[in-house]
Design a protein around this motif. Structure first.
Motif, PDB file in Angstrom:
ATOM      1  N   GLU A   1       2.488 -39.204   2.824  1.00  0.00           N
ATOM      2  CA  GLU A   1       2.501 -38.716   4.200  1.00  0.00           C
ATOM      3  C   GLU A   1       1.979 -37.286   4.295  1.00  0.00           C
ATOM      4  O   GLU A   1       1.385 -36.896   5.304  1.00  0.00           O
ATOM      5  CB  GLU A   1       3.905 -38.822   4.791  1.00  0.00           C
TER       6      GLU A   1
ATOM      7  N   ARG B   1      -1.666 -37.761   4.180  1.00  0.00           N
ATOM      8  CA  ARG B   1      -2.117 -38.276   5.486  1.00  0.00           C
ATOM      9  C   ARG B   1      -2.314 -37.112   6.454  1.00  0.00           C
ATOM     10  O   ARG B   1      -3.301 -37.056   7.193  1.00  0.00           O
ATOM     11  CB  ARG B   1      -1.109 -39.277   6.031  1.00  0.00           C
TER      12      ARG B   1
ATOM     13  N   VAL C   1      -3.812 -44.674   3.541  1.00  0.00           N
ATOM     14  CA  VAL C   1      -4.251 -43.368   4.045  1.00  0.00           C
ATOM     15  C   VAL C   1      -5.767 -43.353   4.163  1.00  0.00           C
ATOM     16  O   VAL C   1      -6.335 -42.910   5.175  1.00  0.00           O
ATOM     17  CB  VAL C   1      -3.764 -42.232   3.127  1.00  0.00           C
TER      18      VAL C   1
ATOM     19  N   LYS D   1      -7.410 -43.010   8.044  1.00  0.00           N
ATOM     20  CA  LYS D   1      -7.767 -41.643   8.405  1.00  0.00           C
ATOM     21  C   LYS D   1      -9.248 -41.321   8.346  1.00  0.00           C
ATOM     22  O   LYS D   1      -9.625 -40.148   8.433  1.00  0.00           O
ATOM     23  CB  LYS D   1      -7.001 -40.654   7.501  1.00  0.00           C
TER      24      LYS D   1
END
Length: 221
Positions: free
Chosen positions: A159, A162, A195, A199
């Protein structure tokens, strides 16, 4: 009629005059990919993409040979366009790509150690600032190749990475740079693949055509 695709959020628009002066209704972005004489969003969505300033793409791979070939083509294209190269990828990939490109292409390249940038104590904001300062100092068109190795990634919360990719996406657009991130599907933790997919507006899988990523989800940094 031309179709415009926002480089920031991937939204598609018809443009009667082919103008790229207006901002995107969805995200207020002002960097566009243009597709001339197209008749449908479905057709445009399926067309291969070519890299241009403001693009933030990803190579998601499991085949090292294909990765080296794709990255080398990407960087050589930058050299031919007069762009400065910034390379910050895992050591094995870095060595192979540099050897493939040769001394002439690497003459003005900046080579950074991914092991330092993404290593212990990884700070997404600090890493983004380092890229920002470096590219501003280069003061010209820049092409970036970057990504962590498996050992570094094992110490990073997915995270957190990310969030880093969200920040990097905005930075690439603000700087007008061209960026390709590399994600090794064998060596990175499994949680990093989502991810990569979430993204990046543009994606290549195992060195295939660069494509519009329909799974990209735009979020502000």
């Amino acid at each position: 009629m031309p179709v415009l695709e926002c480089s920031r959020c991937n939204e598609l628009y018809y443009s009667a005059h082919g103008s790229t002066e207006q901002s995107c209704d969805a995200c207020d972005g002002r960097a566009w990919r243009m597709f001339e004489d197209e008749v449908s969003f479905a057709r445009v969505s399926a067309l291969p993409r070519t890299f241009q300033p403001g693009d933030h793409g990803v190579l998601l791979y499991t085949d090292d040979v294909e990765a080296v070939a794709f990255c080398s083509r990407y960087l050589q294209e930058g050299v031919e366009r007069g762009e400065r190269l910034v390379i910050a990828v895992p050591a094995e990939l870095r060595r192979a790509v540099i050897a493939t490109l040769g001394a002439a292409a690497m003459e003005s390249a900046i080579v950074l150690e991914a092991e330092r940038l993404y290593g212990p104590g990884f700070d997404p904001e600090a890493t983004a600032r380092e890229y920002d300062q470096l590219i501003k100092q280069l003061d010209g068109p820049t092409r970036i190749l970057s990504g962590p190795d498996g050992e570094c990634a094992a110490g990073i919360d997915p995270e957190v990475f990310r969030h880093y990719e969200r920040v990097a996406h905005e930075l690439v657009l603000d700087l007008g740079a061209t960026a390709l991130c590399v994600y090794d599907g064998h060596r990175l933790p499994m949680a990093f693949s989502p991810v990569a997919i979430d993204k990046h507006p543009l994606i290549s899988r195992n060195g295939g055509h660069l494509c519009r990523n329909s799974d990209f989800r735009y979020e502000t940094a």
